[in-house]
Structure formats: C-alpha cells, structure tokens
Write a protein that holds these residues in place. Structure first.
Motif, short mmCIF file in Angstrom:
data_model
loop_
_atom_site.label_atom_id
_atom_site.label_comp_id
_atom_site.label_asym_id
_atom_site.label_seq_id
_atom_site.Cartn_x
_atom_site.Cartn_y
_atom_site.Cartn_z
N VAL A 45 0.86 -1.25 0.10
CA VAL A 45 0.08 -0.30 -0.48
C VAL A 45 0.45 0.98 -0.16
CG1 VAL A 45 -1.94 1.30 1.34
CG2 VAL A 45 -1.87 -2.00 0.52
N ASN A 46 2.09 1.05 0.76
CA ASN A 46 2.81 2.13 0.93
C ASN A 46 3.47 2.72 -0.70
OD1 ASN A 46 2.26 2.74 3.55
ND2 ASN A 46 3.50 1.52 4.21
N TYR A 47 3.64 1.42 -1.68
CA TYR A 47 4.12 1.71 -3.40
C TYR A 47 3.78 3.69 -3.66
CZ TYR A 47 6.28 -2.59 -2.01
OH TYR A 47 7.04 -3.35 -1.69
N TRP A 48 1.93 2.63 -3.48
CA TRP A 48 1.42 4.50 -3.58
C TRP A 48 1.68 5.67 -2.38
CZ3 TRP A 48 -1.68 -0.24 -4.19
CH2 TRP A 48 -2.56 -0.50 -3.14
N GLN A 49 1.65 5.39 -1.38
CA GLN A 49 1.45 6.49 -0.48
C GLN A 49 2.98 7.00 0.02
OE1 GLN A 49 -0.93 4.71 2.77
NE2 GLN A 49 -3.14 4.78 1.70
N ARG A 91 6.03 5.58 -0.09
CA ARG A 91 6.84 4.44 -0.29
C ARG A 91 6.88 4.65 -2.13
NH1 ARG A 91 10.03 -0.46 1.06
NH2 ARG A 91 10.88 0.43 -0.66
N ALA A 92 6.86 6.35 -2.34
CA ALA A 92 6.93 6.36 -3.89
C ALA A 92 8.23 6.47 -4.64
CB ALA A 92 6.39 7.59 -4.18
N LEU A 136 6.39 -1.12 -10.95
CA LEU A 136 4.84 -1.32 -11.54
C LEU A 136 3.75 -0.21 -10.66
CD1 LEU A 136 6.05 -4.35 -12.26
CD2 LEU A 136 5.97 -3.19 -13.37
N ILE A 137 4.29 0.08 -9.19
CA ILE A 137 2.72 -0.04 -8.69
C ILE A 137 3.01 1.73 -8.20
CG2 ILE A 137 1.28 0.05 -6.60
CD1 ILE A 137 1.65 -2.68 -6.82
N SER A 138 2.55 2.73 -8.63
CA SER A 138 3.08 4.01 -8.00
C SER A 138 1.14 4.83 -8.47
CB SER A 138 3.36 5.00 -9.46
OG SER A 138 2.73 4.71 -10.52
N THR A 139 -0.16 4.17 -8.45
CA THR A 139 -0.72 4.25 -8.10
C THR A 139 -1.94 3.11 -7.94
OG1 THR A 139 -1.67 4.20 -9.89
CG2 THR A 139 -1.23 6.21 -10.25
#
Length: 402
Positions: A153-157, A159-160, A165-168
């Motif tokens: 979940v932090n990949y779009w919160q 830990r951008a 592959l996951i930014s949103t």
C-alpha cells in the motif's frame, strides 16, 4: 505448466513464517519461494520485480499491461504459511490422492496462488482484447505481522518510487484466501500488542527483597479477563431480533484474548519482568487505535506502572461499504463456471483490511475451505483450484465491463 503442476511446486518449496519465534533453518522465510516465482514469471514473459520489505522477506509484483490502461485490477496472494509442528503428513510432499493435494499451504493459500498464476500466464499467452491492467502481488509475512501488504500500500502512499510497477492505487482488488469460491465482503480486523510490567530481581529464598513482576501483571490480566467477558456478553443484535443483521453484526462480537505470557529466568529468582501479548478482534466500524487507547487506559487503571507497547499489528475490519459491486461481478463470473455462490461474512482477518483501508474496493475470494487452513493434514480439492483459475481469468476480462 498446468495448475496442478504449479501447485505441486509451490507446496514443495517451504515458506514457513517463524511467527516471531527464535527459530531458523531452510524451511523458514519466503526467499526460496520468491526465487521460484521470479523465475516462473520471467519464463512466461511477464514484467516483474522483487522488493525488499524486511530482512529475508520480499514482495514479488508483476504486471500485465492491458489495452484499457485507465483501469487496474489487483490480485493479491501471500507467500508464507503457518508452521508445520503437529502435522501428520509430509508438509512439503505435495501428495495427490483422491482428487486432493496435501501439504502445508495447500489451502492457505498456495492453491489460490497456483490459480492466480495460471490465470496470469493465460493473459500473457492469449493477449485478450480490451483487458484492463492486471497487477499480481505475491506478498510476504501475512501470517504474522502483515508487513508485506502494508508495504505494498505504501508504494502509492509513503514509499513512492519503491516499485516501478505500482505508483497509483488500483481500481479494485481481490485478495486470495480459502473461501470455497464465495465472495467475502466483510470480516473482522485484528489488533495485537504487548504489555510489560517490571520489578526487581532477588534470590527467591527471601522474596521480600525484590519486586515480583509477575505479581504486578496479575491485576492487568484480571482486568483484561473482565473486558473479554464484557465483549463476549455484548449483544450483536441490540435491536429487535426480527431486524436484518448488519455486516458488523454478522461478523460476531469483538473479542479479546491474552495468548502469551513470559516472565522470569529461573524458579529460584524473583522475576524482574513479565510480558503478555494481547489479541483483540475488531468489527467493522471500530478504530484500532481508539481500541488500543481504551485498553491502555483500563490497563493503567489496574496497574499505573504497566507499559503498553504500540501495536505490532493493526488491521481494521473489512467493511462492505464500497465493495458490493465488486462482489456482484465476481459472483457473476463464478456462476458461469461452478454455479451460484454467495456474498459472505467471516470472522478472520486478511490482507483485504489494508487495501480497503487505503480506499481500494476489495473482496476476498479463492478456492479451498478455511476449515482446512492450518490443519495437521491440510489439503485442497484440485478441481476447485482449476475452477478458480478459470474464474480469475474471467474476472480479469470482465470486472470493469458494466
């Protein structure tokens, strides 16, 4: 590889969670399974990445880039299993008999993983038209502290950039657990934390010279026992018994349990420390941090010097507030393969908590029975795994069509 062959490989590769115990060995951790997953995904031509969550624990993420790039479906399944102590079968033998495959994780949740991998490989082979982006996350550490899904979940919160592959956030998510191909729309959450009391050690021949930390903990345990009894006696149907229960009520009442206690080094030493671990199950609508604060107040009322640690796991309940449409569409695809299934509510907790809490419409769905999860002879019906692979594929094609 067909679905059964993939599942045999997955079961044969140990990925046991230590559950916080001081144990080590080749069966523990997900590293070997993550290695295999990366190799498999590359073999089908998938774009994938491996992201470190903590020492020895990685998330594996892969993307099928569909033509409808404006919509993204996330499929999530965890890599780890519970320990193998007490099993009456070879936990990694992947023995097949009478249409079932046996082994640790067969039901929870490598059967679902095999089905998702099969569906994902089919997307790459058939390249269907007008398909959305499909993200497959194979997350770590679900069985203990849920660090894998929290990191995802932090990949779009916060830990951008951690993931390429996951930014949103995805537009919808399906979390794999053994649900007998029903769609779970609500489940309880979980809050876990430790409480510590301190004393002063001395020789047990004269305990008056010390301060027994276990005795200090006793009023805390008594207060928690009273709270557990209060929760158990709470009516989940405060109004007329003729009314239709809400999803929160169908989850059952909140619960509390003191599951672990540690104290003392030797029987002839007055203990200078005692630690307990608390498991509090939450229903939809409860705020985990507020519940923690309320329990901390009760504990400090009983023993002002007691130390309440921050939660090491803090998962809200899954609410059905924004996932009804998703469940309906999943059940439509399910019906076309195996006939009618239902939207259900369950008492356990899953990775869906974190995704739903981040605003992503999420349900829980997968082959196998929760009654087989964590058992001494864990198994799953191979036919249901095959059905799940077909259903997951159909979901990827049709979930956003209406």
């Amino acid at each position: 590889m067909n679905t059964a062959a993939i599942l045999k490989e997955l079961i044969s590769i140990p990925s046991v969670n230590t559950m916080g115990r001081n144990v080590s060995g080749p069966i523990y951790g997900e590293s070997r399974l993550s290695d295999w997953l990366m190799g498999y995904l590359r073999s089908i031509g998938a774009t994938c990445e491996r992201i470190s969550v903590s020492d020895g624990h990685d998330n594996v993420v892969t993307l099928f880039a569909g033509q409808r790039a404006d919509r993204t479906l996330l499929l999530d399944v965890h890599q780890d299993t519970v320990p193998i102590e007490g099993m009456t079968i070879d936990p990694f033998g992947a023995e097949v008999r009478n249409g079932r495959i046996y082994g640790r994780g067969a039901s929870d949740v490598k059967g679902s993983m095999a089905a998702m991998l099969t569906a994902f490989a089919r997307l790459h082979t058939e390249r269907p038209q007008n398909t959305p982006n499909v993200l497959l996350s194979l997350t770590c550490d679900e069985e203990n502290t849920a660090t894998g899904i929290t990191d995802l979940v932090n990949y779009w919160q916060t830990r951008a950039g951690a993931s390429q592959l996951i930014s949103t956030p995805p537009d919808a998510a399906i979390v794999a657990e053994p649900t007998d191909l029903n769609a779970v729309i609500a489940h309880r959450g979980v809050l876990r934390f430790r409480v510590r009391t301190r004393g002063r050690a001395c020789h047990s021949s004269d305990p008056t010279q010390g301060d027994n930390a276990i005795y200090r903990m006793a009023p805390v345990i008594a207060a928690l026992e009273q709270e557990a009894a209060r929760l158990a006696s709470c009516s989940v149907r405060p109004d007329s018994t003729d009314s239709v229960p809400t999803e929160a009520e169908r989850c059952g009442p909140p619960t509390l349990s003191v599951g672990v206690i540690h104290g003392g080094l030797s029987v002839n030493i007055v203990p200078d420390e005692c630690v307990i671990e608390i498991d509090r199950r939450l229903i939809p609508g409860e705020d985990p941090l507020q519940v923690h604060a309320e329990l901390a107040h009760a504990i400090h009322t009983a023993v002002p010097q007691a130390e309440c640690e921050p939660p090491w796991i803090n998962c809200s309940a899954l609410s059905p507030a924004n996932n009804q449409w998703l469940a309906e569409r999943v059940l439509q695809q399910t019906a076309s393969v195996v006939g009618k299934r239902s939207a259900v509510v369950v008492p356990y907790c899953t990775n869906a908590s974190a995704l739903s809490g981040a605003g992503v419409p999420t349900i829980v769905f997968g082959p196998g029975s929760i009654e087989q999860a964590h058992t001494c002879d864990e198994f799953i019906e191979l036919a249901q795994v095959d059905h799940a692979a077909d259903i997951y594929y159909r979901i990827c094609l049709n979930i956003f069509d209406q």
